[in-house]
Design an enzyme around this catalytic site. Structure first.
Site, short mmCIF file in Angstrom:
data_model
loop_
_atom_site.label_atom_id
_atom_site.label_comp_id
_atom_site.label_asym_id
_atom_site.label_seq_id
_atom_site.Cartn_x
_atom_site.Cartn_y
_atom_site.Cartn_z
CG ASN A 134 35.71 4.61 17.90
OD1 ASN A 134 35.19 4.22 18.94
ND2 ASN A 134 36.54 3.87 17.18
CD1 TRP A 135 34.18 9.89 22.12
CD2 TRP A 135 32.93 9.44 23.94
NE1 TRP A 135 33.38 10.97 22.36
CE2 TRP A 135 32.60 10.73 23.46
CE3 TRP A 135 32.26 8.96 25.06
CZ2 TRP A 135 31.63 11.52 24.08
CZ3 TRP A 135 31.30 9.73 25.68
CH2 TRP A 135 31.00 11.01 25.18
CE LYS A 136 39.90 4.36 18.42
NZ LYS A 136 41.18 4.11 17.78
CD GLU B 259 41.57 0.63 18.14
OE1 GLU B 259 40.52 0.80 18.79
OE2 GLU B 259 42.32 1.59 17.84
CD GLU C 163 38.65 3.79 11.02
OE1 GLU C 163 38.69 4.91 11.52
OE2 GLU C 163 38.55 2.75 11.70
N GLY D 23 45.58 5.79 15.17
CA GLY D 23 46.27 6.03 16.45
C GLY D 23 47.77 6.21 16.34
CB SER E 171 46.25 9.88 12.55
OG SER E 171 46.79 8.79 13.26
N GLY F 296 39.05 9.10 16.30
CA GLY F 296 39.31 8.41 17.56
C GLY F 296 39.89 9.37 18.58
N GLY F 297 41.22 9.40 18.69
CA GLY F 297 41.91 10.21 19.69
C GLY F 297 41.43 11.64 19.79
#
Ligand code: PGA
Length: 240
Positions: A8-10, A88, A158, A164, A201, A222-223
């Site tokens: 998930n590159w956001k 988000e 999640e 994050g 995370s 994500g990150g």
């Protein structure tokens, strides 16, 4: 069944060139890449092994809905998965009623929803039973009147406080939540083989602790999905 790793590159990266480089690097079997909308077409065109995902979708097929993108439109870009109900987006005001309509529209178009659920810290600090009640309530609302077909729904558990923050869930707690969600899906929605991923995370360091558990069917990353070396290690751990 093979584990699934969702990137998930956001709202990253900041240019089509960087998106294409990252996509080529992460183009592996068992991976779903979810770039921002503007890069979907270009990324989809270079993927050979990974599947394409979107980070959201609107529930109506077309019309006067400024800024929205329909599942139907995504299908033309060869999008196979749609992340829905991410915390988000919920934080920006997306309600369970909206998520429910999005899940239904995604299923109706034959795409696979990746429905994100998870409790905030104010709930989790009361303990796992409180987290279970919260997630059950979300699932009931988000899946209301959904006609589910066996392979076409993925849940990402999640916990909001783990996203994050660098503070991942304890894998044994995740397993308990994942089992609870699977049990709900088989008893209330007659899914025979529900797939439930963990997100929050996930890094190259902690991924094995989640992916080694047979109950956890993969990870929503994500990150770490923006760091090619790190992501590669997570994918390798998933295919062991
Ligand atoms: P994170 O994001 O891996 O950066 O915590 C996960 C997510 O938002 O799904």
């Amino acid at each position: 069944m093979r584990k699934l790793i969702i990137a998930n590159w956001k709202m990253n990266p900041d240019s089509p060139g960087r998106a294409l480089r990252l996509a080529r690097f992460e183009d592996k079997k068992g991976v779903v890449i979810a770039p921002p909308f503007p890069f979907l077409g270009a990324v989809g065109a270079v993927l050979r092994r990974a599947k394409l995902g979107a980070q959201d979708a609107f529930w109506l097929p077309k019309g006067a809905h400024t800024g929205e993108v329909s599942v139907h439109q995504l299908r033309h870009l060869r999008v196979a998965y749609v992340i829905l109900g991410h915390s988000e987006r919920r934080a920006l005001g997306e309600s369970d009623v909206m998520v429910n309509q999005k899940v239904k529209a995604t299923l109706a178009e034959g795409l696979t929803p990746i429905l994100c659920v998870g409790e905030p810290w104010s709930v989790r600090k009361k303990g796992i039973p409180a987290a279970k009640r919260f997630v059950k309530n979300q699932l009931q609302k988000d899946l209301e009147n959904c006609k589910l077909r066996i392979e076409n729904l993925i849940i990402a558990y999640e916990p909001v406080w783990a996203i994050g923050t660098g503070r991942a869930d304890k894998p044994s707690d995740t397993v308990e939540m994942v089992k609870f969600v699977k049990n709900l899906l088989t008893t209330h929605y007659s899914l025979l083989t529900p797939r439930v991923l963990y997100g929050g995370s996930v890094t190259a360091k902690n991924a094995a602790a989640f992916l080694n558990r047979p109950e956890i069917d993969g990870a929503l990353v994500g990150g770490a999905s923006l760091k090619p070396g790190e992501f590669k290690k997570i994918v390798e751990l998933a295919s062991l």
